[in-house]
Design a protein around this motif. Sequence first.
Motif, PDB file in Angstrom:
ATOM      1  N   ASP A  12       0.857  -1.360   0.165  1.00  0.00           N
ATOM      2  CA  ASP A  12       0.024   0.106   0.039  1.00  0.00           C
ATOM      3  C   ASP A  12       1.070   0.989   0.056  1.00  0.00           C
ATOM      4  N   ALA A  13       1.863   1.219   0.837  1.00  0.00           N
ATOM      5  CA  ALA A  13       2.850   2.404   1.059  1.00  0.00           C
ATOM      6  C   ALA A  13       3.532   2.799  -0.326  1.00  0.00           C
ATOM      7  N   MET A  14       3.884   1.614  -0.969  1.00  0.00           N
ATOM      8  CA  MET A  14       4.681   1.823  -2.249  1.00  0.00           C
ATOM      9  C   MET A  14       3.979   2.018  -3.473  1.00  0.00           C
ATOM     10  N   THR A  15       2.764   1.793  -3.429  1.00  0.00           N
ATOM     11  CA  THR A  15       1.790   1.969  -4.639  1.00  0.00           C
ATOM     12  C   THR A  15       1.286   3.449  -4.778  1.00  0.00           C
ATOM     13  N   THR A  16       1.625   3.880  -6.063  1.00  0.00           N
ATOM     14  CA  THR A  16       1.256   5.162  -6.066  1.00  0.00           C
ATOM     15  C   THR A  16      -0.045   5.223  -6.464  1.00  0.00           C
ATOM     16  N   ASN A  17      -0.928   6.110  -5.861  1.00  0.00           N
ATOM     17  CA  ASN A  17      -2.409   6.329  -5.977  1.00  0.00           C
ATOM     18  C   ASN A  17      -2.830   7.612  -6.436  1.00  0.00           C
ATOM     19  N   GLU A  18      -2.012   8.258  -7.379  1.00  0.00           N
ATOM     20  CA  GLU A  18      -2.359   9.509  -7.948  1.00  0.00           C
ATOM     21  C   GLU A  18      -3.685   9.286  -9.058  1.00  0.00           C
ATOM     22  N   THR A  19      -4.739  10.153  -8.716  1.00  0.00           N
ATOM     23  CA  THR A  19      -5.994   9.973  -9.560  1.00  0.00           C
ATOM     24  C   THR A  19      -6.786  11.347  -9.387  1.00  0.00           C
ATOM     25  N   SER A  20      -7.509  11.468 -10.342  1.00  0.00           N
ATOM     26  CA  SER A  20      -8.593  12.590 -10.272  1.00  0.00           C
ATOM     27  C   SER A  20      -9.780  12.169 -10.787  1.00  0.00           C
ATOM     28  N   SER A  36     -13.070  -1.240 -14.292  1.00  0.00           N
ATOM     29  CA  SER A  36     -11.912  -0.146 -13.868  1.00  0.00           C
ATOM     30  C   SER A  36     -10.906  -0.851 -13.314  1.00  0.00           C
ATOM     31  N   ALA A  37      -9.629  -1.015 -13.985  1.00  0.00           N
ATOM     32  CA  ALA A  37      -8.612  -1.712 -13.202  1.00  0.00           C
ATOM     33  C   ALA A  37      -7.702  -0.684 -12.756  1.00  0.00           C
ATOM     34  N   ALA A  38      -7.075  -1.069 -11.321  1.00  0.00           N
ATOM     35  CA  ALA A  38      -6.361  -0.351 -10.556  1.00  0.00           C
ATOM     36  C   ALA A  38      -6.976   1.091 -10.470  1.00  0.00           C
ATOM     37  N   CYS A  39      -8.140   0.860  -9.827  1.00  0.00           N
ATOM     38  CA  CYS A  39      -9.134   2.201  -9.627  1.00  0.00           C
ATOM     39  C   CYS A  39      -8.823   2.875  -8.556  1.00  0.00           C
ATOM     40  N   SER A  40      -7.720   2.733  -7.685  1.00  0.00           N
ATOM     41  CA  SER A  40      -7.324   3.518  -6.445  1.00  0.00           C
ATOM     42  C   SER A  40      -8.489   3.788  -5.663  1.00  0.00           C
ATOM     43  N   SER A  41      -8.670   5.130  -5.234  1.00  0.00           N
ATOM     44  CA  SER A  41      -9.782   5.490  -4.377  1.00  0.00           C
ATOM     45  C   SER A  41     -11.035   5.684  -5.000  1.00  0.00           C
ATOM     46  N   GLY A  42     -11.280   5.266  -6.288  1.00  0.00           N
ATOM     47  CA  GLY A  42     -12.631   5.339  -6.793  1.00  0.00           C
ATOM     48  C   GLY A  42     -13.106   6.392  -7.568  1.00  0.00           C
ATOM     49  N   ASP A  54      -8.558  -3.062  -7.414  1.00  0.00           N
ATOM     50  CA  ASP A  54      -7.320  -2.468  -6.890  1.00  0.00           C
ATOM     51  C   ASP A  54      -6.494  -3.443  -6.108  1.00  0.00           C
ATOM     52  N   LEU A  55      -5.021  -3.451  -6.159  1.00  0.00           N
ATOM     53  CA  LEU A  55      -4.406  -4.100  -5.231  1.00  0.00           C
ATOM     54  C   LEU A  55      -4.553  -3.804  -3.817  1.00  0.00           C
ATOM     55  N   SER A  56      -4.547  -2.541  -3.407  1.00  0.00           N
ATOM     56  CA  SER A  56      -4.594  -1.807  -2.204  1.00  0.00           C
ATOM     57  C   SER A  56      -5.819  -2.248  -1.413  1.00  0.00           C
ATOM     58  N   GLU A  57      -5.613  -2.692  -0.410  1.00  0.00           N
ATOM     59  CA  GLU A  57      -6.891  -2.779   0.707  1.00  0.00           C
ATOM     60  C   GLU A  57      -7.221  -1.390   1.268  1.00  0.00           C
ATOM     61  N   SER A  58      -6.451  -0.492   1.419  1.00  0.00           N
ATOM     62  CA  SER A  58      -6.655   0.767   2.094  1.00  0.00           C
ATOM     63  C   SER A  58      -7.494   1.799   0.918  1.00  0.00           C
ATOM     64  N   VAL A  59      -6.749   1.665  -0.259  1.00  0.00           N
ATOM     65  CA  VAL A  59      -7.581   2.583  -1.105  1.00  0.00           C
ATOM     66  C   VAL A  59      -8.954   2.010  -1.503  1.00  0.00           C
ATOM     67  N   LEU A  60      -9.150   0.527  -1.573  1.00  0.00           N
ATOM     68  CA  LEU A  60     -10.375   0.122  -1.612  1.00  0.00           C
ATOM     69  C   LEU A  60     -11.273   0.482  -0.563  1.00  0.00           C
ATOM     70  N   ALA A  61     -11.015   0.438   0.484  1.00  0.00           N
ATOM     71  CA  ALA A  61     -11.947   0.990   1.682  1.00  0.00           C
ATOM     72  C   ALA A  61     -12.274   2.110   1.477  1.00  0.00           C
ATOM     73  N   GLU A  62     -11.460   3.168   1.303  1.00  0.00           N
ATOM     74  CA  GLU A  62     -11.833   4.539   0.872  1.00  0.00           C
ATOM     75  C   GLU A  62     -12.840   4.592  -0.248  1.00  0.00           C
ATOM     76  N   PHE A  86     -16.518  -3.021  -5.885  1.00  0.00           N
ATOM     77  CA  PHE A  86     -15.260  -3.111  -5.691  1.00  0.00           C
ATOM     78  C   PHE A  86     -14.526  -4.292  -5.213  1.00  0.00           C
ATOM     79  N   GLN A  87     -13.571  -4.730  -5.674  1.00  0.00           N
ATOM     80  CA  GLN A  87     -13.085  -6.051  -5.406  1.00  0.00           C
ATOM     81  C   GLN A  87     -11.428  -5.873  -5.479  1.00  0.00           C
ATOM     82  N   LYS A  88     -10.782  -6.667  -4.575  1.00  0.00           N
ATOM     83  CA  LYS A  88      -9.325  -6.479  -4.549  1.00  0.00           C
ATOM     84  C   LYS A  88      -8.751  -7.566  -5.507  1.00  0.00           C
ATOM     85  N   LEU A  89      -7.702  -6.941  -6.307  1.00  0.00           N
ATOM     86  CA  LEU A  89      -7.445  -8.017  -7.499  1.00  0.00           C
ATOM     87  C   LEU A  89      -5.895  -7.293  -7.757  1.00  0.00           C
ATOM     88  N   ASN A  90      -5.087  -8.353  -7.836  1.00  0.00           N
ATOM     89  CA  ASN A  90      -3.552  -8.140  -8.175  1.00  0.00           C
ATOM     90  C   ASN A  90      -3.438  -8.245  -9.915  1.00  0.00           C
TER      91      ASN A  90
END
Length: 271
Positions: A67-75, A105-111, A141-149, A192-196
């Motif tokens: 999570d910390a290393m994944t860049t979650n830049e989006t708009s 929507s793959a690698a969807c970050s915070s939605g 998305d791979l990240s549990e934390s951004v999927l929660a957001e 939303f679903q976790k996926l690597n």
Amino acid sequence: MIDAQDYAEFARFLSECCGLVLGENRQYLVASRLSRLLGEFGYGKVEDLLRALRQSSNPTLKSRVIDAMTTNETSWFRDGYPFEILRQILLPELEARKKPIRIWSAACSSGQEPYSIAMVISEWEASFPPKTSPVSILATDLSESVLAEARVGLYDGLSIVRGLTPERRQKYFDTVENGHRIKPDIQRRVRFQKLNLMDSYAMLGKFDIIFCRNVLIYFSAETKRRIFDGLARQMDPGGYLFVGASESVSSYTDAFEIVRTPLGSLLRRRS
């Protein structure tokens, strides 16, 4: 400073588990991204955390590091044209087939991307009723934390203004104590679903449209080939793929052809 061996082993870990390529001399980036986890896991130095990651089977530690290393830049509505192509060209074309439309929507970050897609669909349905083809949106998305957001759909004052017109902010969000929450009628359009992206996509089924934008630039050429081949398998001939404005697939797969429209370009699965 992270020593060369720790850095090399961590770079290998990231590449193997999620495809990210660190490159050389990025020790400062690693240290700055992981320093916030030290107190959470009780380590004094980043080097200690890296060694623990190598020696431990703790899934929480592994997940938090990724999570910390994944860049979650989006708009919202990033780059604009993919969403106009979706509204003006793809949805009418797919509606004419009179069967359910599936969008991923793959690698969807915070939605922001899947919710932007949901807004476009809502506006399209309102402008051209009635509709015979229901539209479903899967966001991964791979990240549990951004999927929660993303599932909560709550955005602060800074993130809410990036790409959203005042009219859409008023129409699709409720103002609450901690920011702006996406309205339920838009929220329930997205699953939303976790996926690597390094894993198999076969269980997801086939899609008519896939958004996989501004994420593969961080991957190796070999990983890009694997992912593009996987995306191609998840759509029938004639399905559409959006990648980032600066991304190209021609060096990695011949499964797609470029489609140029007055609004911009996208990719189509070859027959």
